[in-house]
Motif scaffolding. Structure first.
Motif, PDB file in Angstrom:
ATOM      1  N   GLN A 168       0.836  -1.213   0.000  1.00 32.03           N
ATOM      2  CA  GLN A 168       0.000   0.000   0.000  1.00 32.03           C
ATOM      3  C   GLN A 168       0.866   1.257   0.000  1.00 32.03           C
ATOM      4  OE1 GLN A 168      -2.045   1.262   3.645  1.00 32.03           O
ATOM      5  NE2 GLN A 168      -1.312  -0.615   4.623  1.00 32.03           N
ATOM      6  N   HIS A 169       2.110   1.123   0.410  1.00 29.13           N
ATOM      7  CA  HIS A 169       3.069   2.229   0.351  1.00 29.13           C
ATOM      8  C   HIS A 169       4.084   1.960  -0.765  1.00 29.13           C
ATOM      9  CE1 HIS A 169       1.355   3.701   4.057  1.00 29.13           C
ATOM     10  NE2 HIS A 169       1.620   2.572   4.663  1.00 29.13           N
ATOM     11  N   HIS A 170       3.570   1.531  -1.924  1.00 29.77           N
ATOM     12  CA  HIS A 170       4.442   1.130  -3.034  1.00 29.77           C
ATOM     13  C   HIS A 170       5.326   2.261  -3.534  1.00 29.77           C
ATOM     14  CE1 HIS A 170       0.662   2.635  -4.781  1.00 29.77           C
ATOM     15  NE2 HIS A 170       1.422   3.136  -5.720  1.00 29.77           N
ATOM     16  N   VAL A 171       4.872   3.496  -3.359  1.00 31.67           N
ATOM     17  CA  VAL A 171       5.669   4.635  -3.836  1.00 31.67           C
ATOM     18  C   VAL A 171       7.019   4.670  -3.124  1.00 31.67           C
ATOM     19  CG1 VAL A 171       5.785   7.152  -3.973  1.00 31.67           C
ATOM     20  CG2 VAL A 171       3.644   5.985  -4.466  1.00 31.67           C
ATOM     21  N   ASP A 172       7.035   4.227  -1.856  1.00 25.41           N
ATOM     22  CA  ASP A 172       8.290   4.223  -1.101  1.00 25.41           C
ATOM     23  C   ASP A 172       9.308   3.259  -1.702  1.00 25.41           C
ATOM     24  OD1 ASP A 172       7.055   5.986   0.601  1.00 25.41           O
ATOM     25  OD2 ASP A 172       6.485   4.450   2.065  1.00 25.41           O
ATOM     26  N   GLN A 173       8.835   2.297  -2.497  1.00 28.98           N
ATOM     27  CA  GLN A 173       9.720   1.304  -3.091  1.00 28.98           C
ATOM     28  C   GLN A 173      10.241   1.739  -4.464  1.00 28.98           C
ATOM     29  OE1 GLN A 173       7.145  -2.087  -3.171  1.00 28.98           O
ATOM     30  NE2 GLN A 173       7.211  -2.417  -0.965  1.00 28.98           N
ATOM     31  N   LEU A 174       9.803   2.883  -4.938  1.00 25.73           N
ATOM     32  CA  LEU A 174      10.215   3.373  -6.257  1.00 25.73           C
ATOM     33  C   LEU A 174      11.231   4.498  -6.106  1.00 25.73           C
ATOM     34  CD1 LEU A 174       6.688   3.623  -7.966  1.00 25.73           C
ATOM     35  CD2 LEU A 174       8.282   1.706  -8.070  1.00 25.73           C
ATOM     36  N   ASP A 175      12.247   4.494  -6.980  1.00 29.75           N
ATOM     37  CA  ASP A 175      13.190   5.614  -7.040  1.00 29.75           C
ATOM     38  C   ASP A 175      12.534   6.702  -7.893  1.00 29.75           C
ATOM     39  OD1 ASP A 175      15.218   7.434  -7.421  1.00 29.75           O
ATOM     40  OD2 ASP A 175      16.778   5.923  -7.730  1.00 29.75           O
ATOM     41  N   LEU A 176      12.107   7.787  -7.242  1.00 30.63           N
ATOM     42  CA  LEU A 176      11.320   8.822  -7.921  1.00 30.63           C
ATOM     43  C   LEU A 176      12.153   9.717  -8.825  1.00 30.63           C
ATOM     44  CD1 LEU A 176       8.972   9.895  -4.981  1.00 30.63           C
ATOM     45  CD2 LEU A 176       8.622   8.112  -6.682  1.00 30.63           C
ATOM     46  N   GLU A 187      14.400   3.406 -16.684  1.00 30.03           N
ATOM     47  CA  GLU A 187      15.624   3.232 -15.885  1.00 30.03           C
ATOM     48  C   GLU A 187      15.358   2.390 -14.648  1.00 30.03           C
ATOM     49  OE1 GLU A 187      18.373   7.023 -15.945  1.00 30.03           O
ATOM     50  OE2 GLU A 187      16.261   7.672 -15.939  1.00 30.03           O
ATOM     51  N   LEU A 188      14.179   2.553 -14.055  1.00 32.76           N
ATOM     52  CA  LEU A 188      13.811   1.805 -12.858  1.00 32.76           C
ATOM     53  C   LEU A 188      13.848   0.305 -13.135  1.00 32.76           C
ATOM     54  CD1 LEU A 188      12.683   2.571  -9.930  1.00 32.76           C
ATOM     55  CD2 LEU A 188      10.451   2.003 -10.875  1.00 32.76           C
ATOM     56  N   LEU A 189      13.215  -0.112 -14.242  1.00 35.47           N
ATOM     57  CA  LEU A 189      13.204  -1.530 -14.599  1.00 35.47           C
ATOM     58  C   LEU A 189      14.593  -2.018 -14.985  1.00 35.47           C
ATOM     59  CD1 LEU A 189       9.885  -2.033 -16.622  1.00 35.47           C
ATOM     60  CD2 LEU A 189      10.293  -2.273 -14.181  1.00 35.47           C
ATOM     61  N   ALA A 190      15.356  -1.164 -15.671  1.00 37.61           N
ATOM     62  CA  ALA A 190      16.700  -1.563 -16.095  1.00 37.61           C
ATOM     63  C   ALA A 190      17.599  -1.835 -14.894  1.00 37.61           C
ATOM     64  CB  ALA A 190      17.303  -0.485 -16.985  1.00 37.61           C
ATOM     65  N   ARG A 191      17.452  -1.047 -13.835  1.00 39.21           N
ATOM     66  CA  ARG A 191      18.258  -1.263 -12.636  1.00 39.21           C
ATOM     67  C   ARG A 191      17.802  -2.499 -11.870  1.00 39.21           C
ATOM     68  NH1 ARG A 191      19.273   4.738  -9.911  1.00 39.21           N
ATOM     69  NH2 ARG A 191      20.162   5.751 -11.772  1.00 39.21           N
ATOM     70  N   ILE A 232       1.891   2.731 -19.310  1.00 41.69           N
ATOM     71  CA  ILE A 232       2.974   3.717 -19.219  1.00 41.69           C
ATOM     72  C   ILE A 232       3.758   3.635 -20.516  1.00 41.69           C
ATOM     73  CG2 ILE A 232       4.993   4.505 -17.912  1.00 41.69           C
ATOM     74  CD1 ILE A 232       2.378   4.709 -16.377  1.00 41.69           C
ATOM     75  N   SER A 233       3.355   4.442 -21.488  1.00 45.95           N
ATOM     76  CA  SER A 233       3.975   4.392 -22.804  1.00 45.95           C
ATOM     77  C   SER A 233       4.406   5.781 -23.249  1.00 45.95           C
ATOM     78  CB  SER A 233       2.998   3.789 -23.823  1.00 45.95           C
ATOM     79  OG  SER A 233       1.795   4.547 -23.848  1.00 45.95           O
ATOM     80  N   GLY A 234       5.115   5.841 -24.388  1.00 51.16           N
ATOM     81  CA  GLY A 234       5.548   7.124 -24.936  1.00 51.16           C
ATOM     82  C   GLY A 234       6.444   7.876 -23.979  1.00 51.16           C
ATOM     83  N   GLU A 235       6.195   9.190 -23.860  1.00 54.86           N
ATOM     84  CA  GLU A 235       7.062  10.024 -23.017  1.00 54.86           C
ATOM     85  C   GLU A 235       6.869   9.763 -21.533  1.00 54.86           C
ATOM     86  OE1 GLU A 235       6.414  13.084 -21.177  1.00 54.86           O
ATOM     87  OE2 GLU A 235       4.239  12.952 -21.267  1.00 54.86           O
ATOM     88  N   LEU A 236       5.737   9.139 -21.139  1.00 54.92           N
ATOM     89  CA  LEU A 236       5.543   8.801 -19.728  1.00 54.92           C
ATOM     90  C   LEU A 236       6.638   7.854 -19.237  1.00 54.92           C
ATOM     91  CD1 LEU A 236       1.677   8.163 -19.461  1.00 54.92           C
ATOM     92  CD2 LEU A 236       2.946  10.146 -18.630  1.00 54.92           C
ATOM     93  N   ALA A 237       7.112   6.995 -20.116  1.00 56.31           N
ATOM     94  CA  ALA A 237       8.099   5.991 -19.718  1.00 56.31           C
ATOM     95  C   ALA A 237       9.471   6.591 -19.452  1.00 56.31           C
ATOM     96  CB  ALA A 237       8.201   4.913 -20.796  1.00 56.31           C
ATOM     97  N   VAL A 238       9.743   7.775 -19.989  1.00 59.37           N
ATOM     98  CA  VAL A 238      11.076   8.370 -19.825  1.00 59.37           C
ATOM     99  C   VAL A 238      11.050   9.617 -18.954  1.00 59.37           C
ATOM    100  CG1 VAL A 238      11.982   7.425 -21.971  1.00 59.37           C
ATOM    101  CG2 VAL A 238      10.786   9.613 -22.026  1.00 59.37           C
ATOM    102  N   ARG A 239       9.874   9.960 -18.399  1.00 60.13           N
ATOM    103  CA  ARG A 239       9.800  11.079 -17.465  1.00 60.13           C
ATOM    104  C   ARG A 239      10.181  10.607 -16.070  1.00 60.13           C
ATOM    105  NH1 ARG A 239       3.901  13.217 -17.997  1.00 60.13           N
ATOM    106  NH2 ARG A 239       4.409  13.901 -15.894  1.00 60.13           N
ATOM    107  N   PRO A 240      10.690  11.503 -15.205  1.00 64.08           N
ATOM    108  CA  PRO A 240      10.959  11.104 -13.817  1.00 64.08           C
ATOM    109  C   PRO A 240       9.689  10.552 -13.174  1.00 64.08           C
ATOM    110  CG  PRO A 240      11.888  13.271 -14.265  1.00 64.08           C
ATOM    111  CD  PRO A 240      11.062  12.917 -15.462  1.00 64.08           C
ATOM    112  N   VAL A 241       9.806   9.475 -12.438  1.00 62.70           N
ATOM    113  CA  VAL A 241       8.646   8.848 -11.801  1.00 62.70           C
ATOM    114  C   VAL A 241       7.942   9.843 -10.882  1.00 62.70           C
ATOM    115  CG1 VAL A 241       7.916   6.991 -10.247  1.00 62.70           C
ATOM    116  CG2 VAL A 241       9.661   6.554 -11.981  1.00 62.70           C
TER     117      VAL A 241
END
Length: 706
Positions: free
Chosen positions: A559-567, A573-577, A596-605
């Motif tokens: 439920q606090h999944h955002v804490d697990q993401l590098d924003l 890049e997140l998946l690549a790491r 999450i496609s197009g420019e959404l995929a390369v914008r900062p989370v």
């Protein structure tokens, strides 16, 4: 369109040369710094008001500034030409003045003989200082952006000023509590979220704001709460965001502080009493204290602690600090603060997130008795059906209003779309019919007049557009694995506690297999998330056994999944790491499977909306192809279309699922078993969610809440 210089000459025919040179220089040199007409009014409005010698009031000055601002917003080529005029004009005038020696040759622009400048030097210096500060701030922000490309974009709003409302506001005659925001724009960085939109909120109505993730619902609430969009000053606003930040403030105190009137009166009473006791009074303290006591009695200040909304058997009345509360209790606290303050306009952003079913039922009941205006963002269909009197649909950079609850909105919207499509198709057929006639007789002299008539008819036809259907949301959980025999996941006679004096679970026994579709419900703090962590093996039981199949691979959504993401990095890049060794195309394909496609995929989370962050978390969770999913509040922040897609994906998934959720529709779509977490154990309810809801309602009736 008139240039800025033309507007100044027209509106201020007696404007002296020094002021003219100063204003035109400001408009040229600082044009890029004026993000809104308010910035321009701040820079030169006071000066223009002074030199007009009271012939123009504030609204007239603002209107002139609006025209100047609009002129500065011309396309680049026009702006460059305008800028050149503005740059050259004062220089040429000063040269003429120096050369001629007789300023009468340019009446109205330069000082006449014997006339002194009307400019207040101090005010001129203040205006220059304000402008310089604004330019320095912009330069600092631009410098920061260039040095750090991950600096987040900012939201902004603008709207056309209404002369009538401006006059009523300034005169104090506007006593209405209705909110009318007309012809406004909202942007996030370079992305336009709303363009030329209108928002009308009638006092006492409850509005549900719905729309896809990332379209700007939360941003719109923030623009209203910050008054970036014009709201009459006498209307009080309170914005409840996702949760209250944890600090060392006692819970009850944080609720009471929301009543600013009560707090200010008590503060003044303490200050005056201290003065009197210290012998520093001026003789007027007694009268003022009497007034304060009368006002405190009028608002029943002494009953405030008992008046604080309970949100159902909460621990707010204790001395607990905010940082000691879980996410669900912090959301309850945020709501308690809002309900206690009783604002004229209450803004709620996903209020049911992290609330248990009992708290949601209480909130639904309470909001139905709310006397002032509510604007709530929610993706919980059942909640909107119970609470909302109107629905506002955000799509295609505009807002559409619908009377009634969410189900009524869906029916009317579908009917509108069908009618729009039928009307469009009928017009297309009519156009084709006319065009066939024109093409057939275009070169027939005897039919020339008829052809011309048909051409004019085509020109007059309104241009209808085809229905702009929102793309379908599709989610898919990979399940390329072999099934294996049970037991798959099992807890046997488990005891668990953080503190030996308080057992979270005692003699807990549960099991699940690859066909399981289990929903876990219970009050906040009952131990739902703790049980999930024991099932995953993250927490070891004090007593008892956890058994998991050797081939079991669990995917976990917190439920606090955002804490697990590098924003600070992009989703790619997140998946690549996390999963190195694959191509960028593979990472993009994985993200695209979750929208999450197009420019959404390369914008900062960090720049993504809450729902988009959740989709990134789903993409990360499923990358390793688990055969069992444990999901803790997976629908939080997701829009309704994505919730439906998630339900379909889980139903097609050939593996086990245990989830915690309080979204009634999602539970009905997915789950075949209901576990209730309470009294240090877990109970299976045969009648499912409907029976559990009925049990809670019966408890409410006994407690006097319903």
């Amino acid at each position: 369109m008139a240039s800025c210089a033309d507007i100044l000459r027209s509106e201020f025919p007696d404007l002296d040369g020094e002021v003219f040179a100063y204003v035109t220089g400001i408009l040229h040199g600082g044009g890029a710094d004026f993000e809104s007409v308010d910035d321009l009014v701040e820079a030169v409005g006071e000066l223009l008001r002074e030199v007009s010698q009271d012939t123009k009031d504030d609204s007239a000055i603002r209107e002139i500034c609006q025209r100047l601002f609009n002129t500065l917003q011309l396309d680049e080529a026009q702006a460059q030409r305008c800028s050149q005029v503005l740059l050259d004009t004062p220089i040429q005038l000063s040269q003429i003045a120096d050369g001629c020696g007789d300023a009468d040759v340019l009446p109205g622009l330069l000082l006449k003989r014997g006339q002194t400048s009307m400019v207040n030097a101090k005010k001129l210096e203040k205006a220059e200082a304000r402008l310089k500060a604004k330019q320095d701030k912009r330069m600092e922000r631009d410098s920061l952006k260039s040095s750090n490309p991950l600096v987040l974009e900012e939201a902004s709003a603008s709207q056309a000023a209404s002369k009538k409302e401006t006059r009523m506001e300034s005169s104090g005659k506007n006593k209405s509590y209705d909110v009318r925001i007309e012809n406004f724009d909202v942007s996030f960085g370079e992305r336009v979220l709303l363009a030329g939109a209108d928002l009308n909120l009638a006092f006492g109505r409850r509005y549900g704001l719905v729309g896809r993730n990332g379209l700007g619902k939360t941003t719109l609430l923030k623009m209203i709460a910050s008054r970036s969009l014009h709201i009459p000053s006498h209307i009080s606003i309170l914005h409840v965001e996702q949760e209250v930040a944890g600090d060392d403030t006692p819970a009850l105190q944080s609720v009471l502080e929301c009543d600013t009137t009560r707090e200010s009166l008590l503060r003044e009473e303490r200050d005056l009493t201290a003065k009197v006791n210290a012998g520093r009074g001026e003789g007027t303290e007694g009268a003022r204290l009497s007034e304060i006591y009368a006002k405190l009695e009028e608002i029943e200040a002494d009953k405030a602690p008992a008046r604080g909304p309970a949100l159902n058997s909460n621990p707010f009345a204790t001395s607990s600090l905010l940082r000691e509360f879980s996410g669900g209790w912090r959301m309850r606290l945020a709501l308690a603060r809002a309900l206690f303050a009783r604002p004229d306009l209450l803004l709620l952003d996903e209020p049911t997130n992290m609330l248990d079913v009992r708290a949601i039922l209480w909130l639904e009941t309470y909001l139905q008795t709310w006397q002032s205006t509510i604007l709530v963002v929610s993706h919980d269909r059942n909640f909107l059906n119970v609470v909302a009197t109107d629905i506002i649909h955000l799509h295609s950079q505009r807002l559409d209003m619908y009377r009634g609850d969410f189900e009524n909105f869906m029916k009317i919207k579908e009917e509108r779309l069908k009618n729009q499509q039928r009307e469009y198709e009928a017009q297309q057929q009519y156009r084709e019919h006319i065009q066939v006639f024109i093409d057939r007789f275009r070169y027939n002299a005897n039919r020339a007049s008829q052809v011309q008539s048909k051409l004019k008819l085509l020109e007059k036809l309104p241009e209808l557009k085809p229905v702009d259907k929102e793309s379908e949301v599709i989610m898919k959980f990979p399940d390329g694995f072999e099934k294996f025999s049970p037991p798959i996941l099992q807890l046997d006679e488990i005891d668990f506690y953080y503190d030996p004096s308080h057992y979270i679970f005692h003699s807990l026994s549960v099991s699940a297999d690859l066909e399981s579709r289990i929903c876990v419900v219970g009050e906040n703090g009952a131990g739902k998330s703790t049980m999930l962590k024991i099932l995953m093996g993250e927490l070891a039981p004090v007593r008892g056994i956890r058994h998991a199949h050797r081939n079991l691979k669990i995917g976990y959504f917190s439920q606090h999944h955002v804490d697990q993401l590098d924003l600070n990095i992009s989703a790619v890049e997140l998946l690549a790491r996390k999963f190195p060794g694959k191509t960028e195309e593979e990472y993009r394909h994985q993200l695209g499977s979750y929208g999450i496609s197009g420019e959404l995929a390369v914008r900062p989370v960090a720049s993504l909306s809450g729902g988009q962050k959740s989709r990134v978390a789903f993409a990360q969770m499923t990358m390793s192809c688990p055969n069992f999913y444990i999901l803790d509040e997976p629908t939080n922040h997701l829009d309704m279309e994505t919730i439906e897609a998630l339900a379909k994906a889980l139903n097609k998934f050939r593996g086990g699922v245990i989830l915690v959720s309080h979204n009634e529709r999602f539970i009905h779509l997915v789950c075949r078993e209901l576990w209730v977490c309470e009294n240090a154990t877990v109970t299976r309810i045969e009648g499912g969610f409907e029976q559990y809801r009925d049990i809670l309602k019966e408890q409410f009736r006994k407690e006097g809440f319903l």
